[in-house]
Design an enzyme around this catalytic site. Structure first.
Site, PDB file in Angstrom:
ATOM      1  N   GLU A 148     -57.771 -74.704  13.802  1.00 31.76           N
ATOM      2  CA  GLU A 148     -56.426 -74.764  14.393  1.00 31.76           C
ATOM      3  C   GLU A 148     -56.498 -75.214  15.857  1.00 31.76           C
ATOM      4  OE1 GLU A 148     -54.670 -70.929  13.639  1.00 31.76           O
ATOM      5  OE2 GLU A 148     -54.633 -71.241  11.473  1.00 31.76           O
TER       6      GLU A 148
ATOM      7  N   GLU B  26     -46.692 -69.792  14.427  1.00 34.53           N
ATOM      8  CA  GLU B  26     -47.327 -70.802  13.584  1.00 34.53           C
ATOM      9  C   GLU B  26     -46.655 -72.144  13.856  1.00 34.53           C
ATOM     10  OE1 GLU B  26     -49.843 -70.147  11.583  1.00 34.53           O
ATOM     11  OE2 GLU B  26     -49.795 -67.981  11.215  1.00 34.53           O
TER      12      GLU B  26
ATOM     13  N   HIS C 115     -58.628 -69.525  15.230  1.00 35.14           N
ATOM     14  CA  HIS C 115     -59.290 -70.102  14.068  1.00 35.14           C
ATOM     15  C   HIS C 115     -59.778 -71.504  14.414  1.00 35.14           C
ATOM     16  CE1 HIS C 115     -56.642 -67.196  11.583  1.00 35.14           C
ATOM     17  NE2 HIS C 115     -57.841 -66.677  11.784  1.00 35.14           N
TER      18      HIS C 115
ATOM     19  N   HIS D  11     -51.021 -70.013  16.149  1.00 35.19           N
ATOM     20  CA  HIS D  11     -51.732 -70.464  14.961  1.00 35.19           C
ATOM     21  C   HIS D  11     -51.002 -71.715  14.458  1.00 35.19           C
ATOM     22  CE1 HIS D  11     -54.423 -66.926  14.546  1.00 35.19           C
ATOM     23  NE2 HIS D  11     -53.470 -66.362  15.271  1.00 35.19           N
TER      24      HIS D  11
END
Length: 358
Positions: free
Chosen positions: A118, A319, A115, A260
């Site tokens: 990110e 994450e 993304h 992420h």
């Protein structure tokens, strides 16, 4: 005070850092032209204040300015201990770089910045690779790990920047002559801020492109190009996703980690198709990092999902951060300190592909 002409790729933080001034002082000198949310356009002139007292250079484990494809192109020249090759190109023709080190049968694949907003995880993986090279060259251990021995058992593959076009848009904004200028303006309703953008250059979310529950995920996602969550007209339509697909099918990795940056969690399952050892590996990563291991996320069509479905091997979505993307520069120290032990722990997993044949 001096005048500075903005170059392609410049941002406020980069100009401030390279001129050894604080971003706040740079903004104060140019308050009639800029706000903290503004992109700076190539060709414009900024007034650079005189450096203030004291050392404004930040600790090396902190990211000081936006890290994107330009920084990666420069840093990859230093990574002589790694095999470096392109595995494909982005929609806008930027190369997708793969770095490889080690000769072991256990193959771990690390990827980041699926993304655009990110991108801090690209900085994380590149810092990891640069420091790993130092340990290799100096024959040093790293947090108790004998790196030379590890690389006899482990092969590290890394694509630190899966979505260079999206990251560029988030960091630098939309410029005249951009190949997807009209499409992006339409998607973004003419709004000229892009910090919320996670898709690639043509509005496809690269982590919703995978043939693992793609049709189900499409039912609850945007039905046209959008700045997030649109999975494309079909799985694997985007060149970035196809490049990762081809690499994965070729190498048949033992395990994969897709980075992420929201929640400090580790997702390790997909519809009960993951192997039993995934739980053990996930909790090892959680103990190392202080993140929370979670079996499933409320989404499908991700790269980790597809890898588990296709190979029945351990796949993880990690994450690394907490807050709103893009995370602030200040978050980089916490990300480094928590993700580094996780990365090192991931190098010590056994070769699951051999385990299956025992």
């Amino acid at each position: 005070m001096v005048s500075y002409q903005v170059k392609p790729g410049d941002t406020l933080a980069k100009v401030a850092y390279h001129n050894k001034v604080r971003t706040e002082d740079l903004l104060a000198c140019n308050r009639d032209l800029l706000s903290a949310q503004d992109y700076i356009k190539p060709g414009a002139f900024l007034q650079i204040p005189d450096p203030g007292p004291g050392d404004i250079m930040l600790d090396k484990i902190r990211c000081c300015y936006e890290y994107g494809f330009r920084e990666l192109e420069e840093d990859k020249q230093q990574l002589t201990a790694f095999t470096c090759e392109t595995i494909g190109q982005s929609r806008m023709g930027k190369p997708l770089w793969l770095f490889k080190a080690g000769d072991g049968p256990y193959k771990i694949f690390l990827s980041a910045t699926w993304h655009g907003n990110e991108w801090l995880n690209t900085w994380l993986l590149m810092e990891f690779l640069k420091t790993l090279q130092q340990k290799i060259q100096q024959k040093e251990s790293w947090r108790g790990l004998n790196i030379e021995n590890v690389l006899q058992e482990t092969s590290i593959y890394a694509v630190p920047l899966v979505n260079p076009d999206g990251a560029e848009l988030v960091q630098e904004g939309l410029y005249d002559g951009h190949p997807y200028y009209d499409e992006i303006n339409k998607i973004n309703y003419g709004y000229q801020q892009f910090h919320h953008w996670s898709a690639n250059a043509c509005g496809v979310d690269l982590n919703h492109q995978w043939p693992a529950g793609w049709h189900e995920e499409a039912q609850t996602s945007p039905s046209r190009p959008f700045f997030r969550h649109y999975g494309g007209e079909a799985p694997l339509t985007e060149p970035e996703a196809r490049a990762i697909y081809t690499l994965t099918m070729k190498e048949e990795f033992s395990a994969v980690i897709a980075f992420h940056s929201q929640g400090e969690e580790i997702y390790w399952g997909y519809q009960q198709q993951e192997p039993p050892v995934s739980r053990e590996f996930a909790h090892r990563l959680a103990r190392a990092s202080s993140y929370r291991a979670v079996q499933t996320a409320d989404s499908k069509a991700g790269y980790k999902d597809w890898f588990i479905k296709e190979f029945k091997r351990p796949g993880f979505t990690v994450e690394t951060g907490v807050g709103q993307n893009p995370l602030p520069f200040e978050a980089s120290a916490r990300i480094w300190l928590t993700a580094l032990p996780l990365l090192l722990e991931s190098l010590t997993f056994f070769d699951f592909t051999k385990e299956r044949t025992r």
